[in-house]
Design a protein around this motif. Structure first.
Motif, PDB file in Angstrom:
ATOM      1  N   LYS A 130      22.387  -7.931  15.532  1.00 51.01           N
ATOM      2  CA  LYS A 130      23.188  -6.967  15.515  1.00 51.01           C
ATOM      3  C   LYS A 130      22.926  -5.844  14.263  1.00 51.01           C
ATOM      4  N   VAL A 131      23.035  -6.743  13.045  1.00 54.74           N
ATOM      5  CA  VAL A 131      22.896  -5.825  12.076  1.00 54.74           C
ATOM      6  C   VAL A 131      21.370  -5.163  11.717  1.00 54.74           C
ATOM      7  N   MET A 132      20.451  -5.857  12.159  1.00 55.21           N
ATOM      8  CA  MET A 132      19.041  -5.438  12.003  1.00 55.21           C
ATOM      9  C   MET A 132      18.992  -4.260  13.117  1.00 55.21           C
ATOM     10  N   SER A 133      19.272  -4.336  14.336  1.00 48.32           N
ATOM     11  CA  SER A 133      19.064  -3.211  15.161  1.00 48.32           C
ATOM     12  C   SER A 133      19.944  -2.006  14.708  1.00 48.32           C
ATOM     13  N   GLY A 134      21.088  -2.208  14.370  1.00 48.86           N
ATOM     14  CA  GLY A 134      22.033  -1.291  13.628  1.00 48.86           C
ATOM     15  C   GLY A 134      21.349  -0.553  12.656  1.00 48.86           C
ATOM     16  N   ALA A 135      20.603  -1.220  11.826  1.00 46.79           N
ATOM     17  CA  ALA A 135      20.036  -0.666  10.785  1.00 46.79           C
ATOM     18  C   ALA A 135      19.025  -0.004  11.053  1.00 46.79           C
ATOM     19  N   LYS A 136      17.866  -0.350  12.173  1.00 45.13           N
ATOM     20  CA  LYS A 136      16.779   0.361  12.469  1.00 45.13           C
ATOM     21  C   LYS A 136      17.302   1.615  13.034  1.00 45.13           C
ATOM     22  N   LYS A 137      18.345   1.395  14.010  1.00 41.06           N
ATOM     23  CA  LYS A 137      18.791   2.828  14.656  1.00 41.06           C
ATOM     24  C   LYS A 137      19.474   3.727  13.543  1.00 41.06           C
ATOM     25  N   MET A 138      19.919   3.408  12.605  1.00 35.85           N
ATOM     26  CA  MET A 138      20.285   4.415  11.796  1.00 35.85           C
ATOM     27  C   MET A 138      19.070   5.027  10.886  1.00 35.85           C
ATOM     28  N   PHE A 139      18.048   4.287  10.501  1.00 31.73           N
ATOM     29  CA  PHE A 139      16.656   4.544   9.922  1.00 31.73           C
ATOM     30  C   PHE A 139      16.308   5.646  10.804  1.00 31.73           C
ATOM     31  N   TYR A 140      16.105   5.454  12.313  1.00 29.99           N
ATOM     32  CA  TYR A 140      15.402   6.595  13.012  1.00 29.99           C
ATOM     33  C   TYR A 140      16.384   7.664  13.079  1.00 29.99           C
ATOM     34  N   ALA A 141      17.768   7.359  13.227  1.00 28.89           N
ATOM     35  CA  ALA A 141      18.331   8.931  13.442  1.00 28.89           C
ATOM     36  C   ALA A 141      18.233   9.460  12.016  1.00 28.89           C
ATOM     37  N   LEU A 142      18.220   9.072  10.967  1.00 27.61           N
ATOM     38  CA  LEU A 142      18.252   9.787   9.658  1.00 27.61           C
ATOM     39  C   LEU A 142      17.010  10.291   9.360  1.00 27.61           C
ATOM     40  N   ILE A 143      15.841   9.506   9.570  1.00 28.48           N
ATOM     41  CA  ILE A 143      14.614  10.098   9.128  1.00 28.48           C
ATOM     42  C   ILE A 143      14.031  11.204  10.453  1.00 28.48           C
ATOM     43  N   ASN A 144      14.591  11.056  11.717  1.00 26.29           N
ATOM     44  CA  ASN A 144      14.246  12.199  12.608  1.00 26.29           C
ATOM     45  C   ASN A 144      15.019  13.376  12.284  1.00 26.29           C
ATOM     46  N   LYS A 145      16.121  13.170  11.549  1.00 27.22           N
ATOM     47  CA  LYS A 145      16.830  14.601  11.185  1.00 27.22           C
ATOM     48  C   LYS A 145      16.321  15.187   9.937  1.00 27.22           C
ATOM     49  N   VAL A 146      15.512  14.519   9.250  1.00 24.16           N
ATOM     50  CA  VAL A 146      15.123  15.247   7.630  1.00 24.16           C
ATOM     51  C   VAL A 146      13.882  15.405   7.974  1.00 24.16           C
ATOM     52  N   CYS A 147      13.000  14.797   8.762  1.00 28.63           N
ATOM     53  CA  CYS A 147      11.446  15.147   9.245  1.00 28.63           C
ATOM     54  C   CYS A 147      11.083  15.940  10.028  1.00 28.63           C
ATOM     55  N   ASP A 148      10.046  16.676   9.842  1.00 26.46           N
ATOM     56  CA  ASP A 148       9.771  17.765  10.866  1.00 26.46           C
ATOM     57  C   ASP A 148       9.050  17.078  11.927  1.00 26.46           C
ATOM     58  N   ILE A 149       8.112  15.903  11.754  1.00 30.54           N
ATOM     59  CA  ILE A 149       7.547  15.214  12.539  1.00 30.54           C
ATOM     60  C   ILE A 149       8.612  14.217  13.241  1.00 30.54           C
ATOM     61  N   GLU A 150       8.339  13.859  14.374  1.00 27.01           N
ATOM     62  CA  GLU A 150       9.295  12.767  15.128  1.00 27.01           C
ATOM     63  C   GLU A 150       8.701  11.328  15.017  1.00 27.01           C
ATOM     64  N   PHE A 151       9.707  10.293  14.662  1.00 25.54           N
ATOM     65  CA  PHE A 151       9.413   9.045  14.661  1.00 25.54           C
ATOM     66  C   PHE A 151      10.091   8.326  15.965  1.00 25.54           C
ATOM     67  N   TYR A 152       9.081   7.828  16.664  1.00 25.67           N
ATOM     68  CA  TYR A 152       9.532   7.325  18.211  1.00 25.67           C
ATOM     69  C   TYR A 152      10.128   5.602  17.642  1.00 25.67           C
ATOM     70  N   SER A 153      11.325   5.295  18.064  1.00 24.40           N
ATOM     71  CA  SER A 153      11.905   4.136  17.718  1.00 24.40           C
ATOM     72  C   SER A 153      11.276   3.159  18.458  1.00 24.40           C
ATOM     73  N   GLY A 154      10.767   1.960  17.918  1.00 22.69           N
ATOM     74  CA  GLY A 154      10.314   0.759  18.468  1.00 22.69           C
ATOM     75  C   GLY A 154       8.665   0.828  18.565  1.00 22.69           C
ATOM     76  N   ALA A 155       8.186   1.960  18.415  1.00 25.23           N
ATOM     77  CA  ALA A 155       6.830   1.953  18.691  1.00 25.23           C
ATOM     78  C   ALA A 155       6.073   1.563  17.700  1.00 25.23           C
ATOM     79  N   SER A 156       5.003   0.360  18.104  1.00 15.29           N
ATOM     80  CA  SER A 156       4.403  -0.218  16.832  1.00 15.29           C
ATOM     81  C   SER A 156       2.913   0.432  16.551  1.00 15.29           C
TER      82      SER A 156
END
Ligand code: UDP
Ligand code: MG
Length: 317
Positions: A130-156
Motif C-alpha cells: 500500500k505504501v509503495m502504490s500510495g507513493a507512486k500515486k502521489m508522484f504522478y499527481a505531483l509531477i503531472n501538476k507541475v510538468c507541461d507534459i503528461e506522465f501516464y501512471s503505470g506505463a513502462s
C-alpha cells in the motif's frame, strides 16, 4: 517489414538463453523479419559469454553491444535504439517479465492503426504494498501538476515504436535520460495496452527503494524547473509574514506595553530560515550539478565491442 528488439541486460546470465528461446519460438512462425540487439550493460556475471554464444550461433538474428562498464538501463536502451534498423522497434527486458507474444500484439496494432506511432504496455494491476502504490500515486499527481507534459501512471518502457519515434528519441542528446519523460516529451500518438507482468525468470530486480526515490527526483529535475521557483514563492511569503509580524510587535509595544520575549523567537526564526535557505540551495545545486555534467559533453555510454554483421546501422550515421 522488419522488427528490432532492443534488450538491455545487466547480470542476466540465467535469463538470456530462456529469453532468446522464447523470442525465437514466437517470431520464427511470423512472416516478418526480425533482429535482436542485446546490450550487455557491464554485467559482472557470465552474461556476455552467453550473449556471444547466441551471436555465434545466430548471427543472422542477434547482435551484441558490449558496454565498457555499467551505464544504466536508459543508456543501454539508447545504444540499442541507435543500432536498430527495423521499421518497428520494441524495447523489452531480458528477464521474461514481459512476454514476447505481447510484442506481436503491439506490432499488429501498429500495422492496423496508421494513426498510432507507439504502443506502450502498462500494468493494470500491480502486486505491491500500500505504501509503495500510495507513493507512486502521489508522484504522478505531483509531477503531472507541475510538468507541461503528461506522465501516464503505470506505463513502462516496454513499448513498440515506429521508426520515426526511434529517430526522435535518439535525437535527444541529454545525459540524464528519464525514459518516461523522454517518451512523453517526443509526443506521437500512443496507445496504452494493458498487460500483466510475469514473475522474474531468474535473478533479482535491480530496483531498490533508494534507487526509486532517486529516479523520482530525476524525473522532477529533468522535466520541470518548478522546484527552482519554490525559493521565489517561499521568499515572498516569508517576507510578507515578517512585515505583518513587525506591525504586530510595534502595536504591542507602543499601545499595550507588552514585553516581547526575544531569545526563543530569534532562535526558532534563525533555525527555520537557515533550514529553508539550505534546502533551496540544495535544490539549486541539483540543477547546477546536472548543467555541470551535461556541460562536459561526455558520451552517454561507451561501446567496448560490437558483434553484429548487419552494419546498416542507424548509430553510424
Ligand atoms: N538493466 C540494465 N542496466 C541496469 C539495470 C537493469 O540493462 O543498470 C536491465 C535488466 O537486465 C533488465 C531490465 O533492465 O533487462 C529491467 O531491469 P529489472 O528487471 O531489474 O527491473 P524491473 O523489471 O524490476 O523494473
Ligand atoms: Mg524485471
Amino acid at each position: 517489414m522488419k522488427l528490432s528488439l532492443v534488450v538491455p541486460c545487466y547480470n542476466e546470465e540465467e535469463n538470456v538463453f530462456p529469453f532468446f528461446d522464447a523470442v525465437m519460438k514466437v517470431f520464427d512462425k511470423k512472416a516478418f523479419d526480425y533482429e535482436i540487439i542485446f546490450i550487455n550493460d557491464g554485467s559482472k556475471d557470465n552474461t556476455l559469454t552467453k550473449l556471444k554464444e547466441i551471436y555465434n550461433n545466430f548471427s543472422d538474428k542477434a547482435a551484441v553491444i558490449n558496454f565498457s562498464r555499467n551505464f544504466g538501463k536508459e543508456a543501454a536502451v539508447l545504444a540499442g535504439l541507435k543500432r536498430a534498423s527495423g521499421d518497428y522497434t520494441a524495447i523489452i527486458d531480458a528477464d521474461l517479465q514481459q512476454k514476447p507474444e505481447i510484442v506481436v500484439t503491439m506490432v499488429n496494432f501498429l500495422e492496423e492503426h496508421e494513426e498510432y506511432d507507439v504502443v506502450a504496455a502498462y500494468q493494470e494491476k500491480r502486486i505491491e504494498g500500500k505504501v509503495m502504490s500510495g507513493a507512486k500515486k502521489m508522484f504522478y499527481a505531483l509531477i503531472n501538476k507541475v510538468c507541461d507534459i503528461e506522465f501516464y501512471s503505470g506505463a513502462s518502457d516496454f513499448r513498440t515504436l515506429r521508426r520515426r519515434v526511434v529517430e526522435a528519441l535518439i535525437s535527444m542528446p541529454e545525459y540524464f535520460r528519464f525514459s518516461k519523460g523522454l517518451f512523453s516529451w517526443v509526443g506521437f500518438e500512443t496507445y496504452y495496452l494493458p498487460y500483466m507482468a510475469e514473475e522474474r525468470n531468474a535473478g533479482e530486480s535491480k530496483w531498490s527503494v533508494k534507487k526509486l526515490i532517486r529516479y523520482a527526483i530525476e524525473g522532477f529535475i529533468s522535466f520541470t524547473t518548478f522546484p527552482l521557483k519554490i525559493a521565489t514563492y517561499l521568499g515572498a511569503l516569508i517576507s510578507l509574514l515578517s512585515i505583518m509580524y513587525m506591525f504586530v510587535v510595534i502595536v504591542q509595544k507602543l499601545f499595550f506595553s507588552i514585553n516581547i520575549p526575544g531569545y526563543p523567537t530569534i532562535i526558532v526564526l534563525i533555525l527555520f530560515l537557515g533550514g529553508v535557505q539550505l534546502l533551496i540551495l540544495g535544490i539549486i545545486g541539483e540543477y547546477l550539478a546536472r548543467i555541470y555534467i551535461q556541460g562536459k559533453n561526455r558520451p552517454i555510454y561507451i561501446e567496448k565491442e560490437f558483434f553484429g554483421i548487419r552494419n546498416n546501422l542507424a548509430g553510424e550515421r
